[in-house]
Design a protein around this motif. Structure first.
Motif, PDB file in Angstrom:
ATOM      1  N   TYR A 148       0.825  -1.210   0.000  1.00  0.00           N
ATOM      2  CA  TYR A 148       0.000   0.000   0.000  1.00  0.00           C
ATOM      3  C   TYR A 148       0.857   1.258   0.000  1.00  0.00           C
ATOM      4  CZ  TYR A 148      -3.540  -3.359   1.374  1.00  0.00           C
ATOM      5  OH  TYR A 148      -4.373  -4.451   1.417  1.00  0.00           O
ATOM      6  N   LYS A 149       2.063   1.146   0.559  1.00  0.00           N
ATOM      7  CA  LYS A 149       2.929   2.312   0.701  1.00  0.00           C
ATOM      8  C   LYS A 149       3.858   2.499  -0.484  1.00  0.00           C
ATOM      9  CE  LYS A 149       2.970   2.447   5.710  1.00  0.00           C
ATOM     10  NZ  LYS A 149       3.866   2.427   6.867  1.00  0.00           N
TER      11      LYS A 149
ATOM     12  N   MET B  59       1.015  16.296  21.609  1.00  0.00           N
ATOM     13  CA  MET B  59       1.741  15.805  20.431  1.00  0.00           C
ATOM     14  C   MET B  59       0.928  15.936  19.149  1.00  0.00           C
ATOM     15  SD  MET B  59       3.455  12.342  21.970  1.00  0.00           S
ATOM     16  CE  MET B  59       2.229  12.054  23.237  1.00  0.00           C
ATOM     17  N   VAL B  60       1.647  15.950  18.043  1.00  0.00           N
ATOM     18  CA  VAL B  60       1.035  15.836  16.728  1.00  0.00           C
ATOM     19  C   VAL B  60       2.000  15.031  15.867  1.00  0.00           C
ATOM     20  CG1 VAL B  60       2.038  17.978  15.777  1.00  0.00           C
ATOM     21  CG2 VAL B  60      -0.115  17.115  14.858  1.00  0.00           C
ATOM     22  N   VAL B  61       1.452  14.288  14.917  1.00  0.00           N
ATOM     23  CA  VAL B  61       2.291  13.459  14.047  1.00  0.00           C
ATOM     24  C   VAL B  61       1.981  13.788  12.596  1.00  0.00           C
ATOM     25  CG1 VAL B  61       2.952  11.111  13.414  1.00  0.00           C
ATOM     26  CG2 VAL B  61       2.304  11.620  15.782  1.00  0.00           C
ATOM     27  N   ILE B  62       3.033  14.004  11.831  1.00  0.00           N
ATOM     28  CA  ILE B  62       2.865  14.162  10.384  1.00  0.00           C
ATOM     29  C   ILE B  62       3.437  12.912   9.735  1.00  0.00           C
ATOM     30  CG2 ILE B  62       3.429  15.553   8.362  1.00  0.00           C
ATOM     31  CD1 ILE B  62       3.858  17.913  10.222  1.00  0.00           C
ATOM     32  N   GLU B  63       2.592  12.232   8.996  1.00  0.00           N
ATOM     33  CA  GLU B  63       2.994  10.992   8.344  1.00  0.00           C
ATOM     34  C   GLU B  63       3.237  11.269   6.873  1.00  0.00           C
ATOM     35  OE1 GLU B  63       3.491   8.039   9.554  1.00  0.00           O
ATOM     36  OE2 GLU B  63       2.815   8.366  11.618  1.00  0.00           O
ATOM     37  N   ALA B  64       4.433  10.953   6.402  1.00  0.00           N
ATOM     38  CA  ALA B  64       4.731  11.127   4.983  1.00  0.00           C
ATOM     39  C   ALA B  64       4.888   9.763   4.328  1.00  0.00           C
ATOM     40  CB  ALA B  64       6.009  11.940   4.810  1.00  0.00           C
ATOM     41  N   ASP B  65       4.142   9.543   3.292  1.00  0.00           N
ATOM     42  CA  ASP B  65       4.239   8.311   2.519  1.00  0.00           C
ATOM     43  C   ASP B  65       4.043   8.643   1.052  1.00  0.00           C
ATOM     44  OD1 ASP B  65       4.518   5.835   4.197  1.00  0.00           O
ATOM     45  OD2 ASP B  65       2.791   6.721   5.230  1.00  0.00           O
ATOM     46  N   ALA B  67       2.168   6.939  -0.804  1.00  0.00           N
ATOM     47  CA  ALA B  67       0.738   6.734  -0.979  1.00  0.00           C
ATOM     48  C   ALA B  67       0.166   6.157   0.308  1.00  0.00           C
ATOM     49  CB  ALA B  67       0.489   5.763  -2.147  1.00  0.00           C
ATOM     50  N   SER B  68      -1.143   6.153   0.432  1.00  0.00           N
ATOM     51  CA  SER B  68      -1.905   5.558   1.546  1.00  0.00           C
ATOM     52  C   SER B  68      -2.016   6.489   2.754  1.00  0.00           C
ATOM     53  CB  SER B  68      -1.328   4.211   2.017  1.00  0.00           C
ATOM     54  OG  SER B  68      -0.379   4.383   3.056  1.00  0.00           O
ATOM     55  N   THR B  69      -2.984   6.191   3.634  1.00  0.00           N
ATOM     56  CA  THR B  69      -3.135   6.935   4.886  1.00  0.00           C
ATOM     57  C   THR B  69      -3.089   5.979   6.079  1.00  0.00           C
ATOM     58  OG1 THR B  69      -5.545   6.738   4.911  1.00  0.00           O
ATOM     59  CG2 THR B  69      -4.634   8.666   3.795  1.00  0.00           C
ATOM     60  N   GLY B  79      -5.859   8.793  19.520  1.00  0.00           N
ATOM     61  CA  GLY B  79      -6.333  10.055  20.056  1.00  0.00           C
ATOM     62  C   GLY B  79      -5.367  11.217  19.867  1.00  0.00           C
ATOM     63  N   VAL B  80      -4.386  11.039  19.009  1.00  0.00           N
ATOM     64  CA  VAL B  80      -3.430  12.114  18.738  1.00  0.00           C
ATOM     65  C   VAL B  80      -3.659  12.608  17.302  1.00  0.00           C
ATOM     66  CG1 VAL B  80      -0.964  12.561  18.304  1.00  0.00           C
ATOM     67  CG2 VAL B  80      -1.682  11.425  20.412  1.00  0.00           C
ATOM     68  N   PRO B  81      -3.699  13.940  17.101  1.00  0.00           N
ATOM     69  CA  PRO B  81      -3.926  14.429  15.746  1.00  0.00           C
ATOM     70  C   PRO B  81      -2.786  14.021  14.798  1.00  0.00           C
ATOM     71  CG  PRO B  81      -3.556  16.269  17.282  1.00  0.00           C
ATOM     72  CD  PRO B  81      -3.585  15.020  18.094  1.00  0.00           C
ATOM     73  N   ALA B  82      -3.154  13.654  13.603  1.00  0.00           N
ATOM     74  CA  ALA B  82      -2.155  13.252  12.611  1.00  0.00           C
ATOM     75  C   ALA B  82      -2.531  13.808  11.252  1.00  0.00           C
ATOM     76  CB  ALA B  82      -2.056  11.732  12.548  1.00  0.00           C
ATOM     77  N   ILE B  83      -1.536  14.172  10.520  1.00  0.00           N
ATOM     78  CA  ILE B  83      -1.731  14.679   9.172  1.00  0.00           C
ATOM     79  C   ILE B  83      -0.963  13.780   8.230  1.00  0.00           C
ATOM     80  CG2 ILE B  83      -1.135  16.586   7.607  1.00  0.00           C
ATOM     81  CD1 ILE B  83      -1.496  18.424  10.076  1.00  0.00           C
ATOM     82  N   GLN B  84      -1.595  13.371   7.164  1.00  0.00           N
ATOM     83  CA  GLN B  84      -0.904  12.527   6.191  1.00  0.00           C
ATOM     84  C   GLN B  84      -0.453  13.382   5.022  1.00  0.00           C
ATOM     85  OE1 GLN B  84      -0.761   8.800   6.402  1.00  0.00           O
ATOM     86  NE2 GLN B  84       0.832   9.100   4.849  1.00  0.00           N
TER      87      GLN B  84
END
Lengths: 221, 221
Positions: A148-149, B59-65, B67-69, B79-84
Motif C-alpha cells: 500500500y505504501k 503531540m502531533v504526528v505528520i505521516e509522509a508516505d 501513498a496511503s493513509t 487520540g493524537v492528531p495526525a496529518i498525512q
C-alpha cells in the motif's frame, strides 16, 4: 520549461535502457534487476543462487550502493565476478550506470546477470535500466503493509520474494493477505516464500530462474 | 547552467526549512524528523511514545508516505492528531511539504511534533526540513552493515534507535561493533536499543525525549 528538461533526462535514460536490453538479448543474457529495502537480503539471495547454479550457469553480479564495496567483496569470495557501482549519493541505478558496467564485461561468456540495486523501495522502481526482468524482496520483519505504501514497486516487478521466512514465528506478517494484495496490484507477479537460512523456498526460486534462462536462450536474436 | 538551477532549488528548500525551524522555536515545539528503511518500526515507536507521554505532552504526528493513509489512521486511533502527506512519488519530505502541514495546525497548543519521513535511508537525509532534531531507526533484521552503505544518514542524525531488539536471538547482528561504527561516524549520536514489543529500552528513549523537550521549553524565543 522545467518539464521539458525533465522529459529530456527521462528519454535519454530510456534510450540507454533500450540499448542495454538489446545487448542482453543479443548475447542471450538474462539480466535481473533485484530491488528491496536495505537489509531485506538481496545479497544473501544472490549468494545462495550462486551456490545453487555456479556449476551450470555463468553469472556476473553488479552491486550498486551509495558507498562501500562490501557486497561485491562477498560475491567475489564465492568465485563469481562482481562489479561495484557507487552511485555517489543517488538512490537508484540508472541505465547509464548499468551501460558503463556492461562495457567492462565479457558478454559472450555470460548467462545470468544480477543487478543488485540500491536498497530503496521508491526510486529504483522509477528507472528503466534495461534488464529484461525485475524482482523485489520484502522481508518478513518489514511487515505486510508495504504494497500500500510502495505501490509502484509492487505493481511493476515480475516477482516478489518474501524473504527471511525464518523470522515468521516472531512476526504478525499475514502471508495469505499479503499475497492477495500483491496479486490484486500485479496479477502476473510470481510470489515466493524464501528463507536462505533454512533453505525454505529456495528450490522454487531456482526453478523460476531456470525458466527465465530457458526463455532467453530460445530468443531469436 | 544546470548546476545553477540545482543550487536555486536547494537554497529555496533551505530557506523554507529555516522558516519552519523558526516557527518551531517561537512556539516552543520540539520537532523530530523520524527516518528509517521501510518497516523498521517508525510508526510503532511513535505509537509507543504516544502511550507513554500523552497525559503530559501535547503531540502531533505528520505521516509522509508515497501513498496511503494507513499510518495516520493508526495515530488518530490513539487520540493524537495526525496529518498525512502523500509525497506523490517523491522519496523524501521536503521543507515545503512540512511548511504546508504546519499551516493547518494549532501551533500554540503543541509540545512535540513527529515527522515520520518516507521509508528510505537515502533521500530523506539529504533534505533539511526544519525540525530541530532528526533520528533514525535501524531494525535488527536489517543487519549491522548499514552504516557503511548509508553513511550520510548515520553521520547526520542526533540519535540512532536500534529497533526490533526482540529479533536479536534469530540474528547475527553485532551490537557492540555496530555502536562502535556509529560512534566513529557520528560521535555525538545517542544510540538506543529498543523493542516496542517487549518494552526493552523504551524508558531510555522516553528519557531522551524528555531532555529534548526541556531544552526547547527553556529556549528564549
Amino acid at each position: 520549461m522545467q518539464v521539458t528538461v525533465l522529459q529530456d533526462i527521462m528519454s535519454a535514460n530510456d534510450k540507454i535502457a533500450a540499448k542495454n536490453e538489446e545487448i542482453f538479448n543479443r548475447n542471450k543474457i538474462m539480466a535481473i534487476n533485484v530491488m528491496s529495502s536495505p537489509g531485506a537480503g538481496k545479497t544473501s539471495l544472490i549468494l545462495e543462487t550462486i551456490k545453487q547454479l555456479r556449476d551450470k550457469v555463468k553469472m556476473v553480479v553488479i552491486e550498486a550502493d551509495i558507498a562501500s564495496t562490501m557486497d561485491a567483496d562477498r560475491i567475489i569470495k564465492e568465485g563469481v565476478p562482481a562489479i561495484q557501482i557507487n552511485t555517489g549519493g543517488a538512490c537508484h541505478t540508472d541505465a547509464n550506470m548499468l551501460g558503463a558496467a556492461l562495457e567492462t564485461m565479457p558478454l559472450k561468456d555470460l548467462d545470468l546477470l544480477f543487478l543488485e540495486n540500491v536498497g530503496n523501495l521508491v526510486c529504483p522502481a522509477e528507472f528503466r535500466i534495461g534488464t529484461q526482468k525485475s524482482i523485489m524482496l520484502l522481508s518478513v520483519p518489514e511487515g505486510d503493509d508495504k504494497p500500500y505504501k510502495y505501490p509502484l514497486m509492487f505493481s511493476t516487478v515480475d516477482a516478489v520474494v518474501i524473504s527471511k521466512m525464518d523470522y515468521l514465528p516472531l512476526s504478525d506478517f499475514n502471508l495469505e493477505q499479503f499475497e492477495k494484495t500483491v496479486k490484486g496490484m500485479n496479477p502476473g507477479a510470481q510470489v515466493f516464500r524464501v528463507s536462505v537460512r533454512t533453505g525454505e523456498g529456495v528450490a522454487d526460486w531456482i526453478k523460476w530462474l531456470g525458466t527465465q534462462l530457458k526463455e532467453i536462450k530460445c530468443l531469436v536474436a
